[in-house]
Write a protein that holds these residues in place. Structure first.
Motif, mmCIF file in Angstrom:
data_model
loop_
_atom_site.group_PDB
_atom_site.id
_atom_site.type_symbol
_atom_site.label_atom_id
_atom_site.label_comp_id
_atom_site.label_asym_id
_atom_site.label_seq_id
_atom_site.Cartn_x
_atom_site.Cartn_y
_atom_site.Cartn_z
ATOM 1 N N THR A 179 0.822 -1.211 0.000
ATOM 2 C CA THR A 179 0.000 0.000 0.000
ATOM 3 C C THR A 179 0.854 1.258 0.000
ATOM 4 O OG1 THR A 179 -0.167 -0.207 2.391
ATOM 5 C CG2 THR A 179 -1.966 -1.072 1.095
ATOM 6 N N SER A 191 -3.792 6.154 -3.935
ATOM 7 C CA SER A 191 -3.290 7.356 -3.263
ATOM 8 C C SER A 191 -3.287 8.522 -4.240
ATOM 9 C CB SER A 191 -1.877 7.127 -2.733
ATOM 10 O OG SER A 191 -1.874 6.088 -1.786
ATOM 11 N N LYS A 217 -5.485 8.747 0.840
ATOM 12 C CA LYS A 217 -5.635 7.356 0.359
ATOM 13 C C LYS A 217 -7.099 6.935 0.474
ATOM 14 C CE LYS A 217 -2.590 5.527 3.188
ATOM 15 N NZ LYS A 217 -1.794 6.660 3.726
ATOM 16 N N TYR A 238 -6.470 -0.165 -2.976
ATOM 17 C CA TYR A 238 -6.109 1.172 -2.482
ATOM 18 C C TYR A 238 -5.663 2.045 -3.647
ATOM 19 C CZ TYR A 238 -1.798 -1.493 -2.702
ATOM 20 O OH TYR A 238 -0.785 -2.310 -3.118
#
Length: 602
Positions: A251, A273, A280, A271
């Motif tokens: 991540t 970002s 995030k 995830y």
């Protein structure tokens, strides 16, 4: 059918060849279909997981873009405030030594809406002017004591996206999204701090329409790992700790997915970002949610696999039974009860190995049938010759006994009785000449026995007693000539009682369903078990060496004429007499004295 026989038939090696072939091929097809189904299911499940791992990050990236748009909108508002002509109001506000400066200009400058819910102006004097939808007021507040101020000092003349902060300025909204920037005077010193407070409802509206199923959650985390939004629970403002502190190292990348196991459950964590706000967006989806869809697909795979297997089994069975039809025909022909002759076989000629085998078998059976017919004819001729030989062997023995009796009558000077004996002997000779090679009715054989015993009456006188028990239904049944006579002669020879020296003879002829049963019983000395076993052995082997011509002749004639369908049985006990029983098939007069393959009633 016995249990052991049922188990024998259930063994695989005893199954019909077509059934074996069908079962084996069906098992192979089932294994192949099962392997394909399992592999297809695994590929489908893996494909779904890969699609989720690819699709969900894209969706999260779209959420991040919407969040970036929201942040950029707030930054635009912020930059507008710092641009002419609005910046002069801020400069006047911070440069005025009196508190508040011109509040009317400030109220006019900052127009609030659903996204912008508040503005805070921190002064260097330790006070703050708060503008919210409810009111505008002054409060005691020092920006230098705020935890986010250190972050502002690292920024250079640019608004800083602080993320989520806890504040007490706006009613009913303890957490807001904030953007702040220090305001410098002409000397470059900090004159104050301008902070915009944004509503989190806009963030909720961006993600609230997204649902990944039961147990799934979406978390929006700022760059300080504080939760901006969480669909699973109300954890806004708290430190983000996904899955009890377990979080994949990957991540740290900008975007991706990874399978994570927590306890006995598996989760797909996706995830994305933002490079702008450094927020995030993280989704946590239980793998069971994917398995439900995969389970539906698995059920469909199972149904189609079973349908395919059933169709394959039917087709395989039809093909197997068609291929082995000729083998089944050959198998039926090999059965002992099969009466099919080679020329009677039907069916299209085949050119494969089975066809060649069938043709070779038909030719072989034709030759065997021809040879069997020739052997049967030779066997019948030999049997007739053996019967004639047995008759020739029996006659001297019989006539010697009769002539000896007549001689004893003449020695006793009884010419009248000798004359009667000679007349009876003449009738016996005529009977023999007429019936020697034929099957005779029972009543004629009994008449012959009566003449014989009348001659023997001359010898034994009143000591001879004969009882006849004759079933009327048996009188017309046919038996071989001279079948009973040797048994009666044995009774005359060995049936004298040790107590009163009398001769008690019983002749019994009865019908027993399709058989004729003949008993000759005497009350003589009988035999020990050892003696009886010796007599039976001599009778079965060859009694001529043991002077038992009559009994051996009867046994051999029954064996030759009736085979396994006739029998002779002897019971005897020492001092109690002897019972000789003969059981032969009952034959109808229409048989003409010839033996048939089936039992016929009289």
């Amino acid at each position: 059918m016995s249990y052991r026989l049922i188990l024998t038939h259930l063994k695989f090696k005893n199954w019909p060849f077509a059934l074996k072939l069908s079962v084996i091929i069906c098992l192979i097809v089932l294994i192949v279909i099962t392997a394909i189904s399992i592999n297809s299911y695994q590929l489908y499940k893996k494909s779904m997981q890969e699609q989720v791992e690819e699709f969900v990050p894209r969706m999260l990236a779209q959420i991040n873009r919407n969040l970036d748009d929201y942040v950029n909108e707030m930054l635009t508002v912020y930059r507008t405030i710092l641009s002419p002509p609005y910046n002069q109001f801020l400069n006047g506000f911070f440069n005025n030594s009196q508190e508040g400066g011109n509040e009317r200009d400030i109220l006019h400058t900052f127009k609030l809406n659903q996204s912008l819910v508040g503005v805070v102006l921190y002064t260097a004097s330790g006070s703050a002017y708060v503008r919210s939808a409810e009111a505008a007021s002054w409060m005691d507040a020092t920006y230098e004591k705020e935890p986010w101020f250190q972050e502002l000092q690292s920024e250079k003349e640019e608004p800083s996206v602080l993320g989520i902060i806890r504040q007490q300025y706006v009613v009913n909204q303890p957490y807001t999204f904030s953007i702040a920037q220090p305001i410098h005077d002409a000397q470059g010193k900090i004159a104050g701090v301008l902070m915009l407070l944004g509503s989190l409802e806009a963030v909720k509206q961006i993600v609230q329409q997204i649902d990944f199923g039961e147990g799934a959650s979406i978390d929006i985390v700022d760059r300080h790992d504080r939760i901006v939004y969480s669909s699973g629970s109300d954890k806004t403002g708290s430190l983000w700790q996904p899955l009890e502190g377990l979080f994949p190292d990957k991540t740290k990348a900008d975007s991706g997915s990874q399978l994570v196991s927590v306890g006995d459950k598996d989760y797909v964590i996706s995830y994305d970002s933002s490079s702008n706000s450094r927020w995030k967006v993280v989704s946590t989806i239980p793998l069971d949610n994917l398995s439900k869809r995969a389970g539906t697909a698995q059920s469909r795979f199972a149904i189609w696999s079973l349908a395919g297997f059933a169709a394959a089994a039917i087709i395989i069975s039809l093909i197997s039974y068609g291929m082995t039809n000729q083998l089944r025909l050959l198998s039926r022909q090999l059965q002992p009860e099969s009466d099919l002759l080679p020329e009677e076989l039907s069916g299209a000629e085949r050119r494969d190995e089975i066809g060649h085998l069938s043709k070779a078998f038909r030719d072989m059976k034709y030759r065997i049938h021809k040879l069997d017919k020739e052997v049967l004819e030779a066997k019948l001729l030999r049997r007739e010759a053996e019967i004639q030989a047995l008759h020739s062997q029996m006659n001297p023995h019989f006539f010697y006994n009769v002539l000896e009796t007549i001689r004893m009558t003449l020695v006793r000077k009884q010419p009248e009785k000798a004359e009667e004996a000679l007349i009876a002997l003449g009738q016996l000779v005529r009977y023999q000449a007429a019936k020697m090679a034929d099957m005779v009715p029972v009543h004629q054989e009994l008449s012959f026995i009566s003449n014989l015993l009348s001659i023997q009456k001359l010898r034994f006188g009143d000591r001879l007693h004969v009882d006849y028990h004759i079933d009327p239904e048996s009188l017309d049944c046919h038996i071989p000539g001279f079948l009973i006579q040797p048994l009666v002669e044995n009774a005359l020879k060995h049936g004298i009682s040790d107590y009163d020296f009398t001769l008690q003879i019983v002749v019994r002829v009865q019908r027993d369903e399709s058989d004729l049963v003949i008993h000759v019983i005497d009350e003589g000395m009988g035999m020990t078990p050892e003696r009886l076993e010796h007599v039976l052995h001599a009778m079965r082997e060859d009694g001529t060496a043991d002077n038992r011509i009559g009994l051996t002749n009867v046994y051999q004639r029954i064996a030759l004429l009736y085979g396994g369908r006739g029998e002779i049985h002897i019971e005897s006990a020492e001092g109690s007499g002897t019972i000789v029983m003969i059981r032969v098939p009952a034959q109808h007069p229409s048989d003409g004295g010839k033996m048939k393959d089936e039992h016929l009633d009289c």
